[in-house]
Design a protein around this motif. Structure first.
Motif, PDB file in Angstrom:
ATOM      1  N   GLU A  98       0.623  -1.369   0.161  1.00 25.04           N
ATOM      2  CA  GLU A  98      -0.240  -0.348   0.141  1.00 25.04           C
ATOM      3  C   GLU A  98       0.741   1.305  -0.244  1.00 25.04           C
ATOM      4  N   LYS A 151       1.408   3.127  -3.134  1.00 26.64           N
ATOM      5  CA  LYS A 151       0.242   4.297  -4.159  1.00 26.64           C
ATOM      6  C   LYS A 151       1.021   5.579  -3.760  1.00 26.64           C
ATOM      7  N   GLU A 158      -1.320  -0.114  -9.231  1.00 24.85           N
ATOM      8  CA  GLU A 158      -2.649  -0.972  -9.330  1.00 24.85           C
ATOM      9  C   GLU A 158      -2.757  -1.923  -8.225  1.00 24.85           C
TER      10      GLU A 158
END
Length: 133
Positions: free
Chosen positions: A120, A123, A129
């Protein structure tokens, strides 16, 4: 193409049907979805098997998928730069393979199916993605 992190593959082979491994099972059964097999993920998953027979069965399944090399000199330099950007922001990703995998997905536009919170962080510094979103 969807690349799958070792965290999901391990759950899949253990029979743990959580969100990620359930999605993987559906993707493997759907010929319209292209699931790729990253070389270093193959290594991470296969090294953990205790029984040779189970390891060989897993290897057959994983090697039947399109093979994707996530290493190499150019990718190593991109991944190192990405790792350094995260470190400058006070974030540390624990696995070098995860950095290479995320960097490759970002460069090639692949979706990453994972069950690892470290992903995460990517991102925030790039266009990774992921599933789950």
């Amino acid at each position: 193409m969807i690349l799958v992190d070792s965290s999901v593959w391990i759950d899949f082979f253990r029979g743990d049907r959580n969100g990620g491994s359930g999605v993987l099972a559906r993707c493997l059964g759907d010929s319209s979805v292209e699931v790729g097999m990253a070389d270093l993920v193959l290594f991470e998953v296969l090294r953990g098997f205790r029984e040779s027979r189970a390891m060989h069965e897993a290897e057959q399944l994983m090697r039947a998928l399109p093979q994707v090399d996530i290493g190499g000199a150019e990718q190593a330099v991109r991944a190192a730069a990405l790792y350094r950007r995260l470190r400058m922001q006070g974030r540390t990703v624990r696995s070098a393979v995860d950095v290479l995998l995320a960097s490759h997905c970002m460069t090639q536009g692949h979706v990453l199916l994972h069950r690892d919170a470290d992903f995460e962080q990517f991102k925030n510094v790039g266009d990774l993605e992921t599933w789950p979103q």
